[in-house]
Design a protein around this motif. Sequence first.
Motif, PDB file in Angstrom:
ATOM      1  N   GLY A  91     -12.006  -3.479  -7.232  1.00  0.00           N
ATOM      2  CA  GLY A  91     -11.855  -4.963  -7.347  1.00  0.00           C
ATOM      3  C   GLY A  91     -10.781  -5.063  -8.287  1.00  0.00           C
ATOM      4  N   VAL A  92     -10.532  -6.502  -8.448  1.00  0.00           N
ATOM      5  CA  VAL A  92      -9.599  -7.129  -9.318  1.00  0.00           C
ATOM      6  C   VAL A  92     -10.077  -7.327 -10.806  1.00  0.00           C
ATOM      7  N   GLU A  93      -9.330  -6.840 -11.643  1.00  0.00           N
ATOM      8  CA  GLU A  93      -9.941  -6.799 -12.960  1.00  0.00           C
ATOM      9  C   GLU A  93      -8.745  -7.581 -13.868  1.00  0.00           C
ATOM     10  N   GLY A  94      -9.230  -8.418 -14.937  1.00  0.00           N
ATOM     11  CA  GLY A  94      -8.202  -9.037 -15.602  1.00  0.00           C
ATOM     12  C   GLY A  94      -7.587  -8.097 -16.524  1.00  0.00           C
ATOM     13  N   THR A  95      -6.566  -8.648 -17.401  1.00  0.00           N
ATOM     14  CA  THR A  95      -5.956  -7.825 -18.505  1.00  0.00           C
ATOM     15  C   THR A  95      -6.634  -7.461 -19.409  1.00  0.00           C
TER      16      THR A  95
ATOM     17  N   SER B  50     -12.154   6.330  -2.547  1.00  0.00           N
ATOM     18  CA  SER B  50     -12.600   5.959  -1.314  1.00  0.00           C
ATOM     19  C   SER B  50     -12.222   4.542  -1.051  1.00  0.00           C
ATOM     20  N   SER B  51     -11.721   3.772  -2.072  1.00  0.00           N
ATOM     21  CA  SER B  51     -10.931   2.477  -1.947  1.00  0.00           C
ATOM     22  C   SER B  51     -10.109   2.112  -2.662  1.00  0.00           C
ATOM     23  N   THR B  52      -9.086   1.123  -2.512  1.00  0.00           N
ATOM     24  CA  THR B  52      -8.136   0.782  -3.471  1.00  0.00           C
ATOM     25  C   THR B  52      -8.459  -0.762  -3.699  1.00  0.00           C
ATOM     26  N   PRO B  53      -7.997  -1.372  -5.036  1.00  0.00           N
ATOM     27  CA  PRO B  53      -7.253  -0.310  -5.999  1.00  0.00           C
ATOM     28  C   PRO B  53      -8.302   0.257  -6.637  1.00  0.00           C
ATOM     29  N   THR B  54      -8.136   1.821  -7.106  1.00  0.00           N
ATOM     30  CA  THR B  54      -8.696   2.572  -7.943  1.00  0.00           C
ATOM     31  C   THR B  54      -7.945   2.848  -9.128  1.00  0.00           C
ATOM     32  N   LEU B  55      -8.485   2.742 -10.478  1.00  0.00           N
ATOM     33  CA  LEU B  55      -7.915   3.016 -11.555  1.00  0.00           C
ATOM     34  C   LEU B  55      -8.596   4.053 -12.133  1.00  0.00           C
TER      35      LEU B  55
ATOM     36  N   LYS C 283      -6.189  -6.976  -3.050  1.00  0.00           N
ATOM     37  CA  LYS C 283      -6.406  -6.835  -4.188  1.00  0.00           C
ATOM     38  C   LYS C 283      -5.390  -6.003  -5.023  1.00  0.00           C
ATOM     39  N   CYS C 284      -4.741  -5.011  -4.476  1.00  0.00           N
ATOM     40  CA  CYS C 284      -3.831  -4.121  -4.991  1.00  0.00           C
ATOM     41  C   CYS C 284      -2.672  -5.035  -5.501  1.00  0.00           C
ATOM     42  N   GLN C 285      -2.197  -6.089  -4.483  1.00  0.00           N
ATOM     43  CA  GLN C 285      -1.192  -6.965  -4.878  1.00  0.00           C
ATOM     44  C   GLN C 285      -1.419  -7.799  -6.127  1.00  0.00           C
ATOM     45  N   ALA C 286      -2.772  -8.174  -6.209  1.00  0.00           N
ATOM     46  CA  ALA C 286      -2.943  -8.995  -7.314  1.00  0.00           C
ATOM     47  C   ALA C 286      -3.211  -8.131  -8.648  1.00  0.00           C
ATOM     48  N   MET C 287      -3.573  -7.051  -8.561  1.00  0.00           N
ATOM     49  CA  MET C 287      -3.330  -6.049  -9.601  1.00  0.00           C
ATOM     50  C   MET C 287      -2.087  -5.725 -10.179  1.00  0.00           C
ATOM     51  N   GLU C 288      -1.157  -5.772  -9.528  1.00  0.00           N
ATOM     52  CA  GLU C 288       0.208  -5.419  -9.906  1.00  0.00           C
ATOM     53  C   GLU C 288       0.657  -6.131 -11.189  1.00  0.00           C
TER      54      GLU C 288
END
Length: 108
Positions: free
Chosen positions: A94-98, A74-79, A37-42
């Motif tokens: 979770g993964v969120e869109g732009t 407690s989890s990643t990704p956290t924004l 998920k973090c990789q998808a968020m980059e």
Amino acid sequence: MSETTRPERLEDGDDLDRFIEDNDLALVEFYSLGCPKCQAMEPIIGNVARATDAAVGMLNPRDDLSVMDRFDISSTPTLILFKNGEQVGKRAGGVEGTEALVEFVEAA
């Protein structure tokens, strides 16, 4: 639009504090290596850096475990969104869109 169009890699809690202090509006992604998920968020985080006035940083909390407790991660990704040094928003897990993240930042 942000002067810095690429997210800044932060090393530890002290680096994070400096980043928050130096920027009126800052979005920080707390990520983990190997996290899909973090990789998808980059790339999405990069888009947010280019589309908003927020400075965008990235920190692996395992590099400084104290930030996990300090920001209740407690989890990643956290924004986490900071305005004038204060936390004003948080999204986790979770993964969120732009578009959704740009709205999140602009709401501040």
